[in-house]
Design an enzyme around this catalytic site. Sequence first.
Site, PDB file in Angstrom:
ATOM      1  N   TYR A  33       1.272  -1.237   0.209  1.00 39.87           N
ATOM      2  CA  TYR A  33       0.085   0.209   0.258  1.00 39.87           C
ATOM      3  C   TYR A  33       0.685   0.866  -0.294  1.00 39.87           C
ATOM      4  O   TYR A  33       2.359   0.554   0.085  1.00 39.87           O
ATOM      5  CB  TYR A  33      -0.682  -0.172   1.165  1.00 39.87           C
ATOM      6  CG  TYR A  33      -0.479   0.436   2.616  1.00 39.87           C
ATOM      7  CD1 TYR A  33       0.328  -0.236   3.407  1.00 39.87           C
ATOM      8  CD2 TYR A  33      -0.320   1.333   3.275  1.00 39.87           C
ATOM      9  CE1 TYR A  33       0.918  -0.466   4.300  1.00 39.87           C
ATOM     10  CE2 TYR A  33       0.001   1.923   4.154  1.00 39.87           C
ATOM     11  CZ  TYR A  33       1.089   0.913   4.985  1.00 39.87           C
ATOM     12  OH  TYR A  33       1.958   1.207   6.344  1.00 39.87           O
ATOM     13  N   LYS A 147       6.731  -1.635   1.780  1.00 41.06           N
ATOM     14  CA  LYS A 147       5.006  -0.932   3.078  1.00 41.06           C
ATOM     15  C   LYS A 147       3.938  -2.111   2.309  1.00 41.06           C
ATOM     16  O   LYS A 147       3.304  -1.879   1.332  1.00 41.06           O
ATOM     17  CB  LYS A 147       4.527   0.392   1.736  1.00 41.06           C
ATOM     18  CG  LYS A 147       4.330   1.306   2.899  1.00 41.06           C
ATOM     19  CD  LYS A 147       3.842   2.403   2.420  1.00 41.06           C
ATOM     20  CE  LYS A 147       3.221   3.195   3.563  1.00 41.06           C
ATOM     21  NZ  LYS A 147       3.432   3.967   5.273  1.00 41.06           N
ATOM     22  N   GLU A 179      13.075   2.704  13.383  1.00 40.78           N
ATOM     23  CA  GLU A 179      11.932   3.972  13.158  1.00 40.78           C
ATOM     24  C   GLU A 179      11.095   3.838  13.756  1.00 40.78           C
ATOM     25  O   GLU A 179      11.608   3.203  14.854  1.00 40.78           O
ATOM     26  CB  GLU A 179      11.404   3.518  11.399  1.00 40.78           C
ATOM     27  CG  GLU A 179      10.681   2.254  11.349  1.00 40.78           C
ATOM     28  CD  GLU A 179      11.133   1.848  10.085  1.00 40.78           C
ATOM     29  OE1 GLU A 179      10.233   2.696   9.317  1.00 40.78           O
ATOM     30  OE2 GLU A 179      10.401   0.657   9.634  1.00 40.78           O
ATOM     31  N   LEU A 203      11.207   1.065   6.383  1.00 39.35           N
ATOM     32  CA  LEU A 203      11.061   2.058   5.121  1.00 39.35           C
ATOM     33  C   LEU A 203      11.037   3.535   4.770  1.00 39.35           C
ATOM     34  O   LEU A 203      12.080   4.157   5.524  1.00 39.35           O
ATOM     35  CB  LEU A 203       9.312   2.108   5.587  1.00 39.35           C
ATOM     36  CG  LEU A 203       8.462   3.096   4.372  1.00 39.35           C
ATOM     37  CD1 LEU A 203       8.483   1.530   3.704  1.00 39.35           C
ATOM     38  CD2 LEU A 203       6.928   3.128   4.954  1.00 39.35           C
TER      39      LEU A 203
END
Length: 313
Positions: A33, A147, A179, A203
């Site tokens: 996504y 993702k 992250e 990511l």
Amino acid sequence: MTDLVYLNGDYLPLADAKIPVLDRGFIFGDGVYEVIPVYDRRPFRLAHHLERLQHSLDGIRLANPHTAEAWQALIAPLVEQADWEDQGIYLQVTRGPAPRDHAFPKEVRPTVFVMVMQLTTPPAAVVENGVAAITAIDNRWLRCDLKATSLLANVLLRQLSVDAGCAETILLRDGLLMEGSASSIFVVKDGVVLAPPHSNLVLPGITYDVVVELAQLEGLPLALRPVTEAELRSADEIWLTSSTKEITAVTRLDGHPVGNGRPGPLFRRLHAAYQAYKHQVMRGRSTPSPLVGEGTTPSPSPASGGGQGWWEP
Ligand code: PDD
């Protein structure tokens, strides 16, 4: 009409958008996504998001059902018809419906779904005061660069911070900063902006790239290198960045103040630069900055209130 969505070639009201229960996105989380901010009805860094989508699709070995131009054309009517000037596009591609079997189906009919949501960016109080975060061990897989819709680990990790009354969970793996559960993390230490480099464990944030470019333009000392847990815990400033959170200061970590407990001077510079950049590029109020030749790009949204935001656990 606000609730128009795109599903497999059709535009229809959200309530009428249905997928078969055997869709592999539902059964296995077998999909990818994107979340793309839209300012003033202009998608922000659309080309970069579509490149990352291609990376995610390549990573799960699923053919991209559309060219970049086709994606752009497909998204445009949704952005145009929505009630809000500033939006978040959510798009998802799954490996489609098939009899349940872990192995890929022989014939793949991907499911393509796109919707737009109201963009709720950090309100003035959050910009002014920052947010609190906790840390947790990163227990996700080794392809965090994709993702993927299979976000169970991120969901559980994010909920830890909700339970603690905090806005984000900052993830540590083997003594290193990775992250956030849904954001990229920057640290300022002794005047230097630090952030973990892109790798299979994080990511590649589109907002991260914008902030890196802006820091370079501002002439701030910057090092994209592994950041230790000790550096995180002794940081003068911590920032989180994402398409919806933009750039936000983390002013408490695990119950302790970060620096003096207030958003720091470099945060203020970068936040101002980010807002100025959005105005420039998206609203066309002045000549676009040379830093980003995008054509399909960004701006500010008024600090939106209303409704529960991620900063309100
Ligand atoms: N999440 N890291 C993770 C794990 C994320 O989920 C996100 C964003 C980011 C920041 O990426 P970007 O700057 O491209 O938004 C980093 C989105 C917003 C979401 O899942 O809703």
